[in-house]
Design an enzyme around this catalytic site. Structure first.
Site, mmCIF file in Angstrom:
data_model
loop_
_atom_site.group_PDB
_atom_site.id
_atom_site.type_symbol
_atom_site.label_atom_id
_atom_site.label_comp_id
_atom_site.label_asym_id
_atom_site.label_seq_id
_atom_site.Cartn_x
_atom_site.Cartn_y
_atom_site.Cartn_z
ATOM 1 N N PHE A 15 0.827 -1.227 0.000
ATOM 2 C CA PHE A 15 0.000 0.000 0.000
ATOM 3 C C PHE A 15 0.858 1.272 0.000
ATOM 4 N N ASP A 61 13.052 -11.432 -1.193
ATOM 5 C CA ASP A 61 12.813 -11.318 0.237
ATOM 6 C C ASP A 61 13.877 -10.416 0.869
ATOM 7 N N ALA A 83 7.319 -4.946 5.270
ATOM 8 C CA ALA A 83 7.014 -5.423 6.624
ATOM 9 C C ALA A 83 5.729 -6.230 6.579
ATOM 10 N N THR A 124 6.498 3.122 12.531
ATOM 11 C CA THR A 124 5.126 3.457 12.928
ATOM 12 C C THR A 124 5.091 4.193 14.263
ATOM 13 N N ASP A 125 4.032 4.972 14.470
ATOM 14 C CA ASP A 125 3.845 5.632 15.777
ATOM 15 C C ASP A 125 3.481 4.628 16.865
ATOM 16 N N GLU A 126 3.116 3.402 16.454
ATOM 17 C CA GLU A 126 2.699 2.399 17.450
ATOM 18 C C GLU A 126 3.840 1.965 18.368
ATOM 19 N N TYR A 151 2.945 -6.951 16.452
ATOM 20 C CA TYR A 151 3.384 -6.125 15.312
ATOM 21 C C TYR A 151 4.238 -4.951 15.776
ATOM 22 N N SER A 153 5.748 -4.363 18.521
ATOM 23 C CA SER A 153 7.005 -4.685 19.209
ATOM 24 C C SER A 153 8.087 -5.077 18.206
ATOM 25 N N LYS A 155 8.272 -3.800 15.166
ATOM 26 C CA LYS A 155 8.687 -2.527 14.552
ATOM 27 C C LYS A 155 9.604 -1.768 15.521
ATOM 28 N N ASN A 180 -1.551 6.556 11.201
ATOM 29 C CA ASN A 180 -2.374 5.730 10.294
ATOM 30 C C ASN A 180 -2.558 6.368 8.919
ATOM 31 N N ASN A 181 -2.192 5.625 7.881
ATOM 32 C CA ASN A 181 -2.366 6.093 6.502
ATOM 33 C C ASN A 181 -3.712 5.655 5.936
ATOM 34 N N PRO A 193 -10.694 0.641 4.277
ATOM 35 C CA PRO A 193 -11.116 -0.141 3.099
ATOM 36 C C PRO A 193 -12.070 -1.281 3.451
ATOM 37 N N HIS A 277 -5.833 -3.751 22.475
ATOM 38 C CA HIS A 277 -6.161 -2.656 21.544
ATOM 39 C C HIS A 277 -5.689 -1.282 22.056
HETATM 40 P P1 NAD Z 1 1.447 -3.538 3.364
HETATM 41 O O1 NAD Z 1 1.180 -4.734 4.211
HETATM 42 O O2 NAD Z 1 0.364 -2.969 2.535
HETATM 43 O O3 NAD Z 1 2.686 -3.823 2.385
HETATM 44 C C1 NAD Z 1 3.824 -4.499 2.798
HETATM 45 C C2 NAD Z 1 4.627 -4.875 1.548
HETATM 46 O O4 NAD Z 1 5.839 -5.512 1.978
HETATM 47 C C3 NAD Z 1 3.917 -5.851 0.620
HETATM 48 O O5 NAD Z 1 4.075 -5.470 -0.716
HETATM 49 C C4 NAD Z 1 4.622 -7.176 0.888
HETATM 50 O O6 NAD Z 1 4.606 -8.066 -0.225
HETATM 51 C C5 NAD Z 1 6.027 -6.698 1.218
HETATM 52 N N1 NAD Z 1 6.779 -7.663 2.038
HETATM 53 C C6 NAD Z 1 6.371 -8.280 3.185
HETATM 54 N N2 NAD Z 1 7.332 -9.099 3.639
HETATM 55 C C7 NAD Z 1 8.381 -8.985 2.780
HETATM 56 C C8 NAD Z 1 9.672 -9.586 2.736
HETATM 57 N N3 NAD Z 1 10.082 -10.463 3.653
HETATM 58 N N4 NAD Z 1 10.502 -9.225 1.732
HETATM 59 C C9 NAD Z 1 10.111 -8.328 0.777
HETATM 60 N N5 NAD Z 1 8.890 -7.768 0.762
HETATM 61 C C10 NAD Z 1 8.029 -8.074 1.766
HETATM 62 O O7 NAD Z 1 2.031 -2.463 4.376
HETATM 63 P P2 NAD Z 1 1.829 -0.870 4.411
HETATM 64 O O8 NAD Z 1 0.601 -0.546 5.165
HETATM 65 O O9 NAD Z 1 2.028 -0.341 3.063
HETATM 66 O O10 NAD Z 1 3.076 -0.464 5.350
HETATM 67 C C11 NAD Z 1 4.349 -0.254 4.780
HETATM 68 C C12 NAD Z 1 5.324 0.158 5.872
HETATM 69 O O11 NAD Z 1 4.874 1.353 6.512
HETATM 70 C C13 NAD Z 1 5.490 -0.883 6.984
HETATM 71 O O12 NAD Z 1 6.847 -0.893 7.375
HETATM 72 C C14 NAD Z 1 4.619 -0.356 8.116
HETATM 73 O O13 NAD Z 1 5.111 -0.764 9.355
HETATM 74 C C15 NAD Z 1 4.788 1.145 7.922
HETATM 75 N N6 NAD Z 1 3.663 1.975 8.397
HETATM 76 C C16 NAD Z 1 2.391 1.706 8.001
HETATM 77 C C17 NAD Z 1 1.367 2.557 8.384
HETATM 78 C C18 NAD Z 1 -0.077 2.318 7.935
HETATM 79 O O14 NAD Z 1 -0.957 3.058 8.324
HETATM 80 N N7 NAD Z 1 -0.359 1.328 7.097
HETATM 81 C C19 NAD Z 1 1.637 3.663 9.197
HETATM 82 C C20 NAD Z 1 2.971 3.890 9.617
HETATM 83 C C21 NAD Z 1 3.974 3.050 9.181
HETATM 84 O O1 DAU Z 2 -0.554 3.834 13.567
HETATM 85 C C1 DAU Z 2 0.087 3.293 12.459
HETATM 86 C C2 DAU Z 2 -0.408 1.880 12.206
HETATM 87 O O2 DAU Z 2 -1.720 2.021 11.669
HETATM 88 C C3 DAU Z 2 0.485 1.100 11.259
HETATM 89 O O3 DAU Z 2 1.731 0.899 11.854
HETATM 90 C C4 DAU Z 2 -0.139 -0.247 10.895
HETATM 91 O O4 DAU Z 2 0.653 -0.904 9.926
HETATM 92 C C5 DAU Z 2 -1.528 -0.008 10.334
HETATM 93 O O5 DAU Z 2 -2.167 -1.237 10.056
HETATM 94 C C6 DAU Z 2 -2.360 0.815 11.317
HETATM 95 O O6 DAU Z 2 -2.625 0.038 12.515
HETATM 96 P P1 DAU Z 2 -4.083 0.011 13.203
HETATM 97 O O7 DAU Z 2 -4.180 -1.216 14.001
HETATM 98 O O8 DAU Z 2 -4.367 1.329 13.845
HETATM 99 O O9 DAU Z 2 -4.990 -0.067 11.853
HETATM 100 P P2 DAU Z 2 -6.302 -0.901 11.460
HETATM 101 O O10 DAU Z 2 -6.720 -0.399 10.124
HETATM 102 O O11 DAU Z 2 -6.123 -2.341 11.642
HETATM 103 O O12 DAU Z 2 -7.358 -0.406 12.551
HETATM 104 C C7 DAU Z 2 -7.635 0.972 12.745
HETATM 105 C C8 DAU Z 2 -8.574 1.079 13.945
HETATM 106 O O13 DAU Z 2 -9.864 0.537 13.593
HETATM 107 C C9 DAU Z 2 -8.119 0.281 15.154
HETATM 108 O O14 DAU Z 2 -8.483 1.004 16.332
HETATM 109 C C10 DAU Z 2 -8.932 -1.023 15.081
HETATM 110 C C11 DAU Z 2 -10.232 -0.554 14.452
HETATM 111 N N1 DAU Z 2 -10.941 -1.536 13.586
HETATM 112 C C12 DAU Z 2 -10.219 -2.186 12.622
HETATM 113 C C13 DAU Z 2 -10.855 -3.052 11.745
HETATM 114 C C14 DAU Z 2 -10.091 -3.792 10.681
HETATM 115 C C15 DAU Z 2 -12.309 -1.699 13.713
HETATM 116 O O15 DAU Z 2 -12.980 -1.078 14.586
HETATM 117 N N2 DAU Z 2 -12.939 -2.542 12.838
HETATM 118 C C16 DAU Z 2 -12.270 -3.228 11.864
HETATM 119 O O16 DAU Z 2 -12.916 -3.981 11.108
#
Ligand code: NAD
Ligand code: DAU
Length: 335
Positions: A15, A61, A83, A124-126, A151, A153, A155, A180-181, A193, A277
């Protein structure tokens, strides 16, 4: 100013990584090699259509030392997104999180150390744990680490490795911790989504716990511009927090989605809470804004959300193949 001619983007088929690759192609002249294992979360469709002379794909990988030895010497820097990223998955099975998030970061650090290459580590901020709903403070670069989930821990562990490799071996690395993105190409396992695609399917959205948990939402394009600003202008060894003042409770986000679908605000199911949570995340992005002059563009959440909903309506062929299996996994977890 660091001006890389060629970079590797790990996780560039996921993503945030794929949105970053698109941003780099549109806003710079830098060549990108996407290194991605294509796990369930990676999808080549996410980078389809990008010019071949600007983007090369390498299937592999980040734990594969031999592959990194071939790829890393050819570039100026590595931007590390790869990740396992989903908290619920980490609770069900933490092993892949240890392997990729900790082991993969270790391999990259070692390769960058051997070849004197720069690394930007995306985190991540987590790692900072959570805040109470009524706490007036926000996370800063000085907040102590206190991760709650498997997760977060892993990171946190990866961030610690980066800090140690900077201090001990002088690896030239920066770290960003983002909130969160949301935006296009996010897997349907994630909160926004999942609810959008449930509603398109005529299914009821699912809200964990009491729905009052707060997340600090940022559009993925703003995360991309922040990562670029840090890669090119950040001070080696430094950490930068990335956030866009987007705090919102889960229930309020869900109500905005329901409203956009013309549905009543109570049309959803309360489901079992996620163990451990985190209650609230909130980022203070002062360092990034003042030191690097970064400003987010997507400050109107309602507009960003409407565009995201429209993207999922227009791109059903992208998410449809994985929707059923994702919901089956949630059903097993009672969510
Ligand atoms: P995602 O799960 O959508 O994508 C992860 C990607 O990494 C995938 O394309 C997957 O195929 C690839 N991947 C996984 N394991 C791999 C491996 N061993 N070798 C090579 N490729 C591998 O994740 P995302 O939400 O796009 O997050 C991307 C990064 O941003 C992560 O490091 C996550 O911790 C960080 N992050 C995410 C958020 C968020 O809100 N989603 C917020 C802050 C930071
Ligand atoms: O803060 C950054 C993090 O944000 C990233 O490091 C993670 O990779 C990313 O997945 C995201 O983590 P969250 O756990 O916050 O995201 P998630 O989309 O899983 O959930 C967002 C909030 O919504 C959380 O409080 C749990 C809640 N939730 C989630 C789902 C999937 C629901 O209430 N219902 C749901 O169906």
């Amino acid at each position: 100013m660091f001006e890389p001619g060629r970079i590797i983007v790990t996780g560039g088929a996921g993503f945030i990584g794929s949105n970053f690759v698109r941003w780099v192609v549109e806003n710079t002249d830098t060549h990108v090699t996407v290194l991605d294992k294509l796990t369930y979360a990676g999808n080549l469709e996410n980078i389809a259509g990008l010019p071949e002379e600007r983007v090369t794909f390498a299937l592999g990988d980040v734990c594969d030392e031999g592959l990194l030895e071939k790829l890393v010497p050819e570039v100026d820097a590595v931007v590390h997104f790869a990740a396992e990223s989903h908290n619920d998955n980490s609770i069900a099975d933490s092993q892949p999180f240890l392997r990729t998030n900790v082991g993969g970061t270790y391999q990259l650090l070692e390769t960058c150390r051997r070849h004197g290459r720069r690394l930007h580590h995306v985190s991540t901020d987590e790692v900072y744990g959570d805040l109470a709903l009524d706490d007036p403070t926000r996370f800063t670069e000085e907040t102590p680490y206190r991760p709650s989930s498997p997760y977060s821990s892993t990171k946190a562990a990866s961030d610690m490795l980066v800090r140690a490799w900077v201090r001990t071996y002088g690896v030239c690395a920066t770290i960003s911790n983002c909130s969160n993105n949301y935006g296009p190409y996010q897997h349907v396992e994630k909160f926004i989504p999942r609810q959008i695609t449930n509603l398109i399917d005529g299914a009821r959205p699912k809200l964990y716990g009491d729905g009052l948990n707060v997340r600090d939402w940022i559009h993925t394009e703003d995360h991309s511009s922040a990562v670029w600003a840090i890669l090119t202008g950040g001070r080696p060894g430094e950490t930068y927090l990335v956030g866009a003042d987007g705090e919102r409770s889960n229930i309020s986000v869900l109500r905005e989605i329901l409203k956009a679908f013309g549905m009543a605000e109570e049309v959803f199911d309360w489901v079992r809470d996620r163990p451990g949570h985190d209650r609230r995340y909130a980022i203070d992005p002062t360092k990034l804004r003042t030191e690097l002059g970064w400003v987010p563009r997507h400050t109107n959440f309602a507009e960003g959300l409407a565009a995201t909903i429209q993207w999922y309506r227009d791109n059903e062929a992208w998410w449809r193949p994985v929707k059923k299996a994702t919901e089956a996994k949630y059903a097993e977890q009672g969510r």
